[in-house]
Design a protein around this motif. Sequence first.
Motif, PDB file in Angstrom:
ATOM      1  N   THR A  41       1.826  32.056  22.804  1.00 57.59           N
ATOM      2  CA  THR A  41       2.083  30.867  21.989  1.00 57.59           C
ATOM      3  C   THR A  41       1.326  30.862  20.672  1.00 57.59           C
ATOM      4  O   THR A  41       1.537  29.968  19.855  1.00 57.59           O
TER       5      THR A  41
ATOM      6  N   LEU B  38      10.538  31.156  22.865  1.00 57.96           N
ATOM      7  CA  LEU B  38      11.164  30.076  23.634  1.00 57.96           C
ATOM      8  C   LEU B  38      11.483  30.550  25.047  1.00 57.96           C
ATOM      9  O   LEU B  38      11.271  29.826  26.027  1.00 57.96           O
ATOM     10  N   GLY B  39      11.978  31.779  25.164  1.00 54.53           N
ATOM     11  CA  GLY B  39      12.290  32.320  26.482  1.00 54.53           C
ATOM     12  C   GLY B  39      11.055  32.471  27.348  1.00 54.53           C
ATOM     13  O   GLY B  39      11.073  32.152  28.545  1.00 54.53           O
TER      14      GLY B  39
ATOM     15  N   ASP C 149       8.284  30.730  26.993  1.00 54.80           N
ATOM     16  CA  ASP C 149       7.852  29.364  27.309  1.00 54.80           C
ATOM     17  C   ASP C 149       8.567  28.846  28.554  1.00 54.80           C
ATOM     18  O   ASP C 149       7.951  28.234  29.442  1.00 54.80           O
ATOM     19  N   GLN C 150       9.855  29.086  28.629  1.00 52.25           N
ATOM     20  CA  GLN C 150      10.641  28.598  29.756  1.00 52.25           C
ATOM     21  C   GLN C 150      10.228  29.280  31.057  1.00 52.25           C
ATOM     22  O   GLN C 150      10.134  28.636  32.105  1.00 52.25           O
ATOM     23  N   LEU C 151       9.980  30.593  30.986  1.00 50.84           N
ATOM     24  CA  LEU C 151       9.550  31.317  32.178  1.00 50.84           C
ATOM     25  C   LEU C 151       8.178  30.846  32.647  1.00 50.84           C
ATOM     26  O   LEU C 151       7.936  30.686  33.852  1.00 50.84           O
TER      27      LEU C 151
ATOM     28  N   ALA D 156       6.860  27.919  32.172  1.00 51.07           N
ATOM     29  CA  ALA D 156       6.934  26.550  32.671  1.00 51.07           C
ATOM     30  C   ALA D 156       7.398  26.507  34.121  1.00 51.07           C
ATOM     31  O   ALA D 156       7.130  25.530  34.839  1.00 51.07           O
ATOM     32  N   GLU D 157       8.075  27.541  34.576  1.00 52.66           N
ATOM     33  CA  GLU D 157       8.579  27.576  35.951  1.00 52.66           C
ATOM     34  C   GLU D 157       7.505  27.981  36.959  1.00 52.66           C
ATOM     35  O   GLU D 157       7.733  27.884  38.168  1.00 52.66           O
TER      36      GLU D 157
END
Length: 404
Positions: A144, A239-240, A242-244, A246-247
């Motif tokens: 990030t 962004l990709g 970040d999504q991973l 967050a899971e």
Amino acid sequence: MIELEGVPELIDPVMICAFEGWNDAGDAASSAVAHLDREWKGEVFAALDAEDYYDFQVNRPTVWLDGGVRKITWPTTRLSVVRTGGPGGTGEAGGRPRDLVLVRGIEPSMRWRSFCNEILGFAHELGVEMVVILGSLLGDTPHTRPVPVSGVTSDPDLARTMDLEESRYEGPTGIVGILQEACTHAGVPTVSLWAAVPHYVSQPPNPKATLALLNRLEDLIDLRIPQGELPEDARAWQLGVDQLAAEDSEVAEYVQSLEQARDTADLPEASGEAIAREFERYLRRRDGQSGPGAGPGAAGGVGGPGGVAGGPGTGAGSGQPGGLAAEPGLGEPGGRDASYLRDTTSGRTRPPRRPAKEQPEQQPEQQSEQSGRPGDADGPEGRTGGERGGGGEDESGPPPKGDS
């Protein structure tokens, strides 16, 4: 002597090198050279003999069909030239016009001294003024934040002139470190640029790290580089991830701890000089946005979403090498011993024509894990997994330590 046919006289050429394998985490370094070749339509003028340097059981050739005819592509290292400005150039340089010699290939499996001799022979014949070697390594850096890029050299004068670090690394090394020391012994000004790739997301590609290397290279050689679609790719990549993250709550917590350590380490470096460096890059891109070399996204990516710019403390001065007094070169009376680059099997030595100031034999300095710059990392540098387009790597070697 290497004889080059069809290669025009180059303007203040700089050689840019990157090699797939051990020193290419996330394919960031090799992708940066591929981007330069693609954006400036490089013309290949030479390729090293694959039979001399590669183990084809480690780096396998690939078979492909061309109109029903089977052809083979062998793993090798290719050299191309790009004209960035002036008559016959392909873009607006943004600074003074200069040409680039791109060296892109795979880390050789054997005969590294002869390999470096060949690269130096081409640099000698083309009148290369400086060699820049790109590398990427795994580090404790959060995805990030801006990608840390370290610039290292073994030349104290060059370090002072161009805002670089002096190399003090000791430990296992790859072809990047060997080529840097070979150039140093030959009197060729040489700089290594290293991008730190988050070790928890090391799979290629990593467009954010590639963009960070290109931004630092732009500052180093004072040449505006068209960014193409890289800024948008870097934002999409972040962004990709970040999504991973967050899971998985454990991954998210780990990333947060890295962010806190990075922010604490970077706080003292948020100086006026670092901010001014970023602002100068912004102005340079804004003023040249309408030029033929701007390309999509040329004005973006600096301080924008995703933080793909080099960040405070990672930029380099745009001055050129200076203060290099000439001394006797390799093989001359009073010069240095040329045995460092001698192929003991053939006895050949290819000393360059342009001697320069003697420099100490050193390796890039390893950064601490808490500094947000390249440092120790768990696991091997570069790609993980099997072969990729004939560019697989030997996984039996020691774990890398962020050398050049």
